[in-house]
Design a protein around this motif. Structure first.
Motif, PDB file in Angstrom:
ATOM      1  N   UNK A   1       0.751  -1.355   0.041  1.00  0.00           N
ATOM      2  CA  UNK A   1      -0.003  -0.078   0.142  1.00  0.00           C
ATOM      3  C   UNK A   1       0.939   1.007  -0.100  1.00  0.00           C
TER       4      UNK A   1
ATOM      5  N   UNK B   1       4.525   4.131  -5.128  1.00  0.00           N
ATOM      6  CA  UNK B   1       3.131   3.459  -5.687  1.00  0.00           C
ATOM      7  C   UNK B   1       3.726   2.151  -6.361  1.00  0.00           C
TER       8      UNK B   1
ATOM      9  N   UNK C   1       1.176   0.423  -8.603  1.00  0.00           N
ATOM     10  CA  UNK C   1       0.370   1.257  -9.440  1.00  0.00           C
ATOM     11  C   UNK C   1       1.184   1.997 -10.462  1.00  0.00           C
ATOM     12  N   UNK C   2       2.574   1.913 -10.368  1.00  0.00           N
ATOM     13  CA  UNK C   2       3.529   2.498 -11.234  1.00  0.00           C
ATOM     14  C   UNK C   2       4.154   1.724 -12.236  1.00  0.00           C
TER      15      UNK C   2
ATOM     16  N   UNK D   1      -0.604  -1.888 -14.324  1.00  0.00           N
ATOM     17  CA  UNK D   1      -1.105  -0.587 -15.133  1.00  0.00           C
ATOM     18  C   UNK D   1      -0.542  -0.996 -16.493  1.00  0.00           C
TER      19      UNK D   1
ATOM     20  N   UNK E   1      -8.306  -1.778 -13.374  1.00  0.00           N
ATOM     21  CA  UNK E   1      -9.220  -2.193 -14.524  1.00  0.00           C
ATOM     22  C   UNK E   1     -10.703  -2.371 -13.809  1.00  0.00           C
TER      23      UNK E   1
ATOM     24  N   UNK F   1       0.172   7.435 -10.735  1.00  0.00           N
ATOM     25  CA  UNK F   1       0.091   6.162 -10.952  1.00  0.00           C
ATOM     26  C   UNK F   1      -1.337   5.654 -10.745  1.00  0.00           C
ATOM     27  N   UNK F   2      -1.341   4.404 -10.638  1.00  0.00           N
ATOM     28  CA  UNK F   2      -2.699   3.663 -10.489  1.00  0.00           C
ATOM     29  C   UNK F   2      -2.817   3.613  -8.989  1.00  0.00           C
ATOM     30  N   UNK F   3      -4.017   3.898  -8.497  1.00  0.00           N
ATOM     31  CA  UNK F   3      -4.458   3.410  -6.934  1.00  0.00           C
ATOM     32  C   UNK F   3      -5.666   2.500  -7.297  1.00  0.00           C
TER      33      UNK F   3
ATOM     34  N   UNK G   1      -8.922  -0.963  -3.272  1.00  0.00           N
ATOM     35  CA  UNK G   1      -8.710  -0.867  -1.879  1.00  0.00           C
ATOM     36  C   UNK G   1      -7.714  -0.023  -1.285  1.00  0.00           C
ATOM     37  N   UNK G   2      -6.759   0.477  -2.395  1.00  0.00           N
ATOM     38  CA  UNK G   2      -5.795   1.560  -1.632  1.00  0.00           C
ATOM     39  C   UNK G   2      -6.645   2.765  -1.433  1.00  0.00           C
TER      40      UNK G   2
ATOM     41  N   UNK H   1      -8.744   2.412   1.926  1.00  0.00           N
ATOM     42  CA  UNK H   1      -7.836   2.308   2.795  1.00  0.00           C
ATOM     43  C   UNK H   1      -7.108   3.608   3.222  1.00  0.00           C
ATOM     44  N   UNK H   2      -6.830   4.438   2.295  1.00  0.00           N
ATOM     45  CA  UNK H   2      -6.505   5.901   2.332  1.00  0.00           C
ATOM     46  C   UNK H   2      -7.629   6.648   2.838  1.00  0.00           C
TER      47      UNK H   2
ATOM     48  N   UNK I   1      -5.712   9.697   4.921  1.00  0.00           N
ATOM     49  CA  UNK I   1      -4.776   9.995   3.896  1.00  0.00           C
ATOM     50  C   UNK I   1      -5.319  10.476   2.404  1.00  0.00           C
TER      51      UNK I   1
END
Lengths: 310, 441
Positions: A145, A164, A167-168, A256, B203, B257-259, B262-263, B266-267, B272
């Motif tokens: 996370x 990330x 996610x990167x 990604x 996705x 980037x991709x979050x 779940x992230x 949680x954030x 956050x």
């Protein structure tokens, strides 16, 4: 050294004798093999044959006709998605196999002596193997996370900013590689430990008497005599890098932007998301062919190398 | 202890066997495939619903088969249809229904609606207007909405107050939204300790969010009447993708980037992220896990307020015997009735597709107690059908891969929408060739 040679000499005639005798006992041998052979044919060879047929059949939307040819393969090699999955898989294989084997070998040599502490440490290193890959992936979804995960939490103590991890696109595949090395090193260590047990102690004693250092003993005795084990572990690791993709399914779904898409997941996507069974079958055939030839080459060459050294 | 458990298990087994033997005499056996996002609570609830149904209908023996996620349910349904042994009814992701119709694998429901003395219109009028598009198309009714959702803006009340913003007056427009996100972002040197805004970029979720932003920007996303066209390379989509790009790289209020979803949740729970975009279906989940006060609001609009619906509908595969078809129809009507739909909605957090559910006294009480659920329901007035084409998942992914590259700083919005369009067109080409471009000789 001579000890090993004599065993080899003894083994060869025995093998030849067995082969000669087998000719007369084909039927009982087949009868004994039958149960597993039936299941192998039903669930392995038959589906492989079907995939091959499917890969050569060309179906198009809105028509019930099927023609045969190499159209699926042409489309496959023209698809940038497939090329990316193949490159990703090559990086993933190199990135997981070499470090995991090096780590496993180092651990095995380091924890070779059966002391109490070593047994405990072996258990600790082996622990990740006991966790199913699905569970490990679920666990690492919290480790990775960004900002609040375990990894970033500790890295922040050293002043690193948040990353990330999944996610990167330029990092995600390496995160999966890290998880795989963590997961598999303990498993491979087990094979090396078993391999080390088979190396006769007197070889080391002789080497020591002749004044060989630790490194020389490892290079001249341990490594060559572990050759067959190394070949075996390499092939297992290679197969794992293609067939074990639970973490891709669970953590990234190939993203990604396809940066963690591996061959098997690509096949899954073609078959079950795009309903393109022809493309999926062609990708399966290509993947299987690559895997099979790589396995044969590595087993042959590594085993030959081992015999030469001994 | 062991004794007691063994006895109980044996008793349950005997009872179960007895029951099957009894009901097997004349009852029609049918199977319902159902997906749930999280196994456990929801799967058990479905089991208990099925028991109630079987009790009320002694001539039908319905079994609910848990089939995993929406995607897995789609997979298993297709496999069952191909094997010639289809389930009698399936709770299917609403945007997959079109593909079953394209592939001629689904039973139109009009004959049964007529037999009940209703017209297609009077039947569909029981459900919210926004849900019609994914259920009634190509001149027939193909599915009945069961559980539905829309994307919502969730906000942290404390963070809003700290930033001098009024949580009772949430951002309405993209300008107000970006402005609030800037005020809500807390920087700590190089790193960000609190992001103003987060949205799921994985996705499936990402495609849904982008479609909402595109529709808020006046776009259509896809041709609702023809499954071979999407509008990716259009000003409305370009604006939406640029807006996301700006949030990450210009305003720096959203992580790069991709979050994944779940992230994001949680954030939000960890303080956050001050604002997040999540489904109305996550309402119960957020309520159970959020320590701070939170509130929900409409997704801010630009040229208009608009979101796409999500969720699942009940459908009936082709090739069932008349008895099974009738039993399945009874089950579908029962599951989508106001009473059952309302009960399921209160339990899950999805809203009830059947408008009648909200006239029941227990639903009125629930809505009075949960103002957040009211917001979700009100947003339905601005909802549009969910993106569905030939090869839906791949066509959606064509856009998602590009938007992910934009969010990671590897692609410009202009190039991204062009590449997404080209890939989508290529994926839909076989269908287009057999439909819109198949002309009389």
């Amino acid at each position: 050294m001579t000890d090993v040679m004599t065993t080899n000499d003894r083994v060869l005639p025995v093998r030849r004798a067995r082969r000669r005798g087998a000719r007369g006992r084909v039927f009982p041998a087949l009868a004994l093999l039958a149960p597993s052979l039936v299941f192998l044919i039903l669930f392995t060879y038959w589906p492989m044959l079907q995939s091959l047929i499917q890969s050569l059949s060309i179906q198009s939307f809105g028509s019930t006709q099927t023609t045969f040819g190499f159209g699926n393969f042409q489309r496959l090699f023209a698809d940038p998605g497939f090329r990316q999955a193949a490159v990703n898989n090559a990086v993933y294989a190199a990135g997981t196999i070499l470090p995991a084997i090096a780590l496993a070998l180092a651990l095995a040599v380091g924890l070779q002596e059966a002391t109490g502490l070593n047994t405990l440490l072996r258990g600790v290193v082996f622990f990740p193997v006991l966790i199913p890959l699905v569970a490990a992936a679920a666990l690492f979804s919290f480790v990775f996370l960004p900002g609040v995960g375990l990894l970033d939490y500790y890295l922040a103590k050293f002043g690193a900013s948040q990353t990330n991890w999944l996610g990167d696109p330029s990092i995600a595949l390496w995160s999966l590689i890290g998880l795989t090395v963590w997961k598999n090193a303990g498993y491979y260590m087990l094979f090396f430990l078993a391999g080390l047990q088979a190396i006769p102690e007197d070889l080391y004693e002789a080497a020591r008497m002749e004044g060989a250092g630790t490194l020389a003993r490892f290079r001249r005795i341990t490594l060559p005599l572990l050759g067959p084990t190394l070949a075996f572990v390499f092939v297992i690791a290679l197969i794992n890098s293609v067939t074990q993709i639970d973490h891709v399914v669970l953590l990234t779904q190939g993203g990604p932007s396809n940066s963690t898409n591996l061959l098997l997941y690509y096949i899954y996507q073609q078959a079950h998301q795009n309903y393109d069974y022809g493309l999926a079958a062609a990708a399966t055939v290509v993947t299987l062919a690559m895997l099979l030839s790589l396995s044969v080459i590595s087993l042959k060459s590594l085993e030959r190398g081992a015999h030469y050294e001994s | 202890m062991i004794h007691w458990k063994t006895l109980a298990a044996a008793g349950a087994l005997a009872f179960g066997l007895g029951q099957t033997a009894q009901s097997a005499q004349a009852a029609t056996n049918i199977e319902l495939y159902f997906p749930v996002p999280v196994q456990g609570k929801l799967a058990n609830k479905m089991k208990s619903l099925m028991e109630a149904f079987n009790k009320a209908h002694p001539d039908i023996d319905a079994t609910a088969v848990y089939t995993g996620s929406y995607d897995e349910t789609n997979l298993k349904t297709r496999a069952a249809i191909r094997a010639g042994n289809p389930p009698a009814a399936v709770i299917m992701s609403a945007n997959f229904i079109l593909e079953y119709q394209i592939n001629n694998e689904i039973q139109p429901l009009d004959p049964m609606i007529k037999a009940d003395g209703m017209t297609d219109k009077s039947f569909m009028d029981q459900y919210w207007q926004a849900l019609h598009g994914n259920a009634e198309f190509a001149g027939h009714v193909w599915a009945v909405p069961f559980q539905n959702s829309t994307p919502l803006l969730y906000l942290n009340v404390k963070a809003f107050k700290e930033a001098g913003l009024n949580p009772d007056n949430p951002p309405q427009t993209w300008a107000e939204w970006a402005d609030a996100a800037k005020k809500l972002t807390k920087r700590d040197g190089n790193s960000v300790s609190q992001y103003g805004l987060m949205m799921p970029g994985n996705y499936d979720y990402l495609g849904w969010i982008v479609s909402a932003l595109d529709m808020s920007n006046g776009g259509q996303y896809y041709n609702t009447d023809f499954g071979g066209e999407v509008y990716y390379d259009q000003p409305s989509m370009l604006g939406a993708v640029r807006f996301m790009h700006n949030l990450v790289f210009k305003d720096k209020v959203m992580p790069q980037g991709v979050t994944n979803a779940k992230d994001v949740s949680t954030s939000f729970f960890a303080g956050k992220a001050a604002m997040v975009v999540l489904s109305t279906g996550a309402l119960s989940f957020v309520r159970d896990n959020m320590k701070d006060n939170f509130r929900v609001a409409f997704l801010p609009g630009h040229l208009r307020h608009a979101v796409a619906i999500g969720g699942a509908s009940l459908m009936m595969p082709k090739g069932l015997s008349p008895a099974k078809q009738e039993a399945a129809w009874t089950l579908i009507k029962w599951l989508t009735s106001p009473k059952v739909a309302g009960e399921w909605s209160r339990f899950t957090g999805y809203f009830a597709p059947n408008k009648g559910a909200y006239d029941l006294p227990e639903m009125k009480d629930f809505m009075a107690q949960h103002p957040n659920a009211q917001v979700a329901l009100k947003q339905l007035a601005y909802a549009h059908p969910w993106f569905a084409t030939y090869n839906t998942v791949a066509v959606r992914k064509a856009l998602e891969d590009q938007v992910q590259a934009v969010l990671s700083g590897n692609e410009t919005p202009e190039k991204a929408v062009k590449a997404a369009q080209a890939k989508a067109d290529q994926l839909m080409a076989p269908y287009v060739a057999q439909t819109a471009l198949k002309l009389p000789d």
